[in-house]
Design a protein around this motif. Structure first.
Motif, PDB file in Angstrom:
ATOM      1  N   SER A  97     -45.632 -53.307  44.305  1.00 24.66           N
ATOM      2  CA  SER A  97     -46.993 -53.259  44.836  1.00 24.66           C
ATOM      3  C   SER A  97     -48.010 -52.817  43.790  1.00 24.66           C
ATOM      4  O   SER A  97     -49.204 -53.029  43.949  1.00 24.66           O
ATOM      5  N   TYR A  98     -47.545 -52.236  42.710  1.00 28.47           N
ATOM      6  CA  TYR A  98     -48.430 -51.830  41.619  1.00 28.47           C
ATOM      7  C   TYR A  98     -48.567 -52.916  40.553  1.00 28.47           C
ATOM      8  O   TYR A  98     -49.172 -52.696  39.511  1.00 28.47           O
ATOM      9  N   ARG A 145     -44.158 -44.008  43.875  1.00 27.42           N
ATOM     10  CA  ARG A 145     -45.585 -44.259  43.667  1.00 27.42           C
ATOM     11  C   ARG A 145     -46.063 -43.560  42.398  1.00 27.42           C
ATOM     12  O   ARG A 145     -46.740 -44.154  41.558  1.00 27.42           O
ATOM     13  N   SER A 189     -44.685 -45.278  39.349  1.00 22.94           N
ATOM     14  CA  SER A 189     -45.370 -46.558  39.127  1.00 22.94           C
ATOM     15  C   SER A 189     -46.709 -46.328  38.446  1.00 22.94           C
ATOM     16  O   SER A 189     -47.061 -47.038  37.491  1.00 22.94           O
ATOM     17  N   MET A 190     -47.462 -45.348  38.929  1.00 20.89           N
ATOM     18  CA  MET A 190     -48.759 -45.051  38.306  1.00 20.89           C
ATOM     19  C   MET A 190     -48.574 -44.565  36.874  1.00 20.89           C
ATOM     20  O   MET A 190     -49.343 -44.936  35.983  1.00 20.89           O
ATOM     21  N   LEU A 241     -48.003 -47.533  34.670  1.00 20.61           N
ATOM     22  CA  LEU A 241     -49.262 -48.237  34.395  1.00 20.61           C
ATOM     23  C   LEU A 241     -50.094 -47.489  33.363  1.00 20.61           C
ATOM     24  O   LEU A 241     -50.679 -48.103  32.461  1.00 20.61           O
ATOM     25  N   GLU A 243     -54.486 -51.472  34.196  1.00 21.03           N
ATOM     26  CA  GLU A 243     -54.947 -51.121  35.530  1.00 21.03           C
ATOM     27  C   GLU A 243     -54.523 -52.223  36.467  1.00 21.03           C
ATOM     28  O   GLU A 243     -54.481 -53.387  36.090  1.00 21.03           O
ATOM     29  N   ARG A 244     -54.211 -51.855  37.680  1.00 21.66           N
ATOM     30  CA  ARG A 244     -53.818 -52.841  38.678  1.00 21.66           C
ATOM     31  C   ARG A 244     -55.049 -53.599  39.137  1.00 21.66           C
ATOM     32  O   ARG A 244     -56.002 -53.007  39.614  1.00 21.66           O
ATOM     33  N   GLU A 265     -51.171 -45.032  51.560  1.00 16.17           N
ATOM     34  CA  GLU A 265     -50.767 -45.632  50.293  1.00 16.17           C
ATOM     35  C   GLU A 265     -49.666 -46.666  50.503  1.00 16.17           C
ATOM     36  O   GLU A 265     -49.640 -47.693  49.827  1.00 16.17           O
ATOM     37  N   GLY A 313     -50.123 -50.986  49.712  1.00 19.19           N
ATOM     38  CA  GLY A 313     -49.307 -51.652  48.700  1.00 19.19           C
ATOM     39  C   GLY A 313     -49.217 -53.150  48.914  1.00 19.19           C
ATOM     40  O   GLY A 313     -49.523 -53.683  49.973  1.00 19.19           O
TER      41      GLY A 313
END
Length: 168
Positions: free
Chosen positions: A29-30, A70, A73-74, A77, A83-84, A125, A129
């Motif tokens: 989802s990211y 989560r 995942s951040m 990134l 950035e997503r 959150e 996603g």
């Protein structure tokens, strides 16, 4: 969880079988690549192994794993300097004022999310996603009845709207 903490291989197989799809979905989802998704899932399991004896409520392992995935995942990134992208977030960016407004709005939503109850933040959150998780998957991640997911989401969105105070 207790059996897994004692090294029971079958308990680990059950945990991995129950939560691996959810962790993959969260990482995807990211917008992460296949290799990055694998890394996030692996790191999430490693974090569980490292903190298994420190979990206050082993019954909430699913929620803990979801939040950890989560965060991982951040972090992935951030490390990649990406950035997503927002899909379907309205008109294409055509000038600097759009970028500033988008960043300002994203910052306001992020700040508002930090002020709502943690369980609401986790639920919202998971809903935000992509690919979208089913109510059953969200129910499993948060260890709540499927029938409570929708009403709880509505209450959480009300909390968030109050914090945003007309910005959304």
């Amino acid at each position: 969880m207790r059996r897994a903490g004692q090294g029971d291989a079958e308990a680990w197989r059950v945990l991995v079988g129950r939560y691996s799809r959810l962790l993959c979905a969260i990482a995807r989802s990211y917008g992460l690549s296949g290799a990055d998704v694998d890394d996030v899932v692996q790191t999430t399991w490693l974090r569980l192994v490292e903190r298994l004896t420190l979990l206050r409520d082993p019954a909430r392992a699913g929620a803990w794993l979801a939040v950890t995935a989560r965060h991982e995942s951040m972090a992935t990134l951030r490390r990649a300097g990406r950035e997503r992208p927002l899909k379907g977030a309205g008109p294409a960016v055509t000038g600097p004022h759009h970028v500033v407004f988008g960043r300002d709005l994203a910052a306001a939503v992020g700040a508002a999310l930090e002020t709502i109850p943690p369980r609401c933040r986790e639920l919202l959150e998971l809903f935000a996603g992509s690919p979208r998780l089913s109510y059953a998957e969200i129910s499993a991640a948060l260890e709540m009845p499927v029938g409570s997911v929708g009403p709880t989401r509505a209450r959480c969105l009300t909390h968030l709207r109050r914090r945003l105070g007309g910005r959304a």
